[in-house]
Design a protein around this motif. Structure first.
Motif, PDB file in Angstrom:
ATOM      1  N   PRO A   1      35.883  40.400  22.800  1.00 47.97           N
ATOM      2  CA  PRO A   1      37.341  40.512  22.642  1.00 47.97           C
ATOM      3  C   PRO A   1      38.050  41.087  23.871  1.00 47.97           C
ATOM      4  N   ILE A   2      37.439  42.054  24.538  1.00 45.72           N
ATOM      5  CA  ILE A   2      38.052  42.608  25.750  1.00 45.72           C
ATOM      6  C   ILE A   2      38.152  41.537  26.824  1.00 45.72           C
TER       7      ILE A   2
ATOM      8  N   GLY B   1      44.852  36.659  33.049  1.00 44.58           N
ATOM      9  CA  GLY B   1      44.296  35.509  33.752  1.00 44.58           C
ATOM     10  C   GLY B   1      42.924  35.741  34.354  1.00 44.58           C
ATOM     11  N   TRP B   2      42.178  36.726  33.825  1.00 50.25           N
ATOM     12  CA  TRP B   2      40.837  36.988  34.332  1.00 50.25           C
ATOM     13  C   TRP B   2      39.933  35.795  34.077  1.00 50.25           C
ATOM     14  N   GLU B   3      38.954  35.644  34.949  1.00 49.81           N
ATOM     15  CA  GLU B   3      37.868  34.696  34.680  1.00 49.81           C
ATOM     16  C   GLU B   3      37.007  35.297  33.581  1.00 49.81           C
ATOM     17  N   PHE B   4      36.236  34.465  32.869  1.00 52.33           N
ATOM     18  CA  PHE B   4      35.449  34.974  31.737  1.00 52.33           C
ATOM     19  C   PHE B   4      34.472  36.060  32.151  1.00 52.33           C
ATOM     20  N   ASP B   5      33.856  35.905  33.307  1.00 50.35           N
ATOM     21  CA  ASP B   5      32.874  36.905  33.757  1.00 50.35           C
ATOM     22  C   ASP B   5      33.484  37.859  34.785  1.00 50.35           C
ATOM     23  N   SER B   6      34.758  38.157  34.616  1.00 53.47           N
ATOM     24  CA  SER B   6      35.483  39.011  35.550  1.00 53.47           C
ATOM     25  C   SER B   6      34.897  40.422  35.617  1.00 53.47           C
ATOM     26  N   PRO B   7      34.795  40.972  36.825  1.00 53.04           N
ATOM     27  CA  PRO B   7      34.335  42.360  36.942  1.00 53.04           C
ATOM     28  C   PRO B   7      35.319  43.345  36.320  1.00 53.04           C
TER      29      PRO B   7
END
Length: 136
Positions: A24-25, A34-40
């Motif tokens: 969920p986060i 607009g983060w990518e799914f594996d965003s740091p």
């Protein structure tokens, strides 16, 4: 180690935690920022959760609580921020520096060792138990 927990319960707790908290986060970050799914960035948000919740909740995080397991110090005391820092950050650095080989070794340690302790447990002086608070 009193009622230490092996590989499968710990794995399921981690999967539950990923589904209930981390996913969920990440999805909110994707939708709102607009983060990518594996965003740091999602890692930086979930880090305080993993670092502070076990301190405030007597060794539990959501996935572990569902599975009835928690992190405690080898001496039976509850974990503190320093202990969780060692377990998460220093343990994570060891896994990164060994290019994941340490993580694989840890999985085998949890599955094979009688006390079910992994590398990050040894670094922090912790173990995972089924004992409820006050039982140890």
């Amino acid at each position: 180690m009193y009622r230490s927990v092996g590989f499968w319960k710990r794995l399921v707790a981690g999967i539950l935690d990923s589904i209930i908290v981390m996913l969920p986060i990440s999805l909110l970050g994707m939708l709102l920022f607009g983060w990518e799914f594996d965003s740091p960035y999602s890692n930086w948000i979930t880090l305080p959760y993993s670092l502070f919740l076990p301190v405030l909740w007597k060794g539990y995080i959501v996935g572990k609580r569902i599975m009835g397991i928690r992190i405690i110090k080898v001496n039976g005391n509850n974990v503190g921020v320093g202990t969780m820092f060692m377990r998460l950050i220093v343990g994570g650095l060891v896994y990164a520096l060994t290019l994941g080989i340490g993580l694989i070794v840890s999985a085998f340690m949890v599955g094979i060792r009688e006390d079910n302790r992994s590398i990050h447990d040894f670094i922090a002086g912790t173990y995972v138990t089924e004992a409820k608070p006050g039982e140890v």
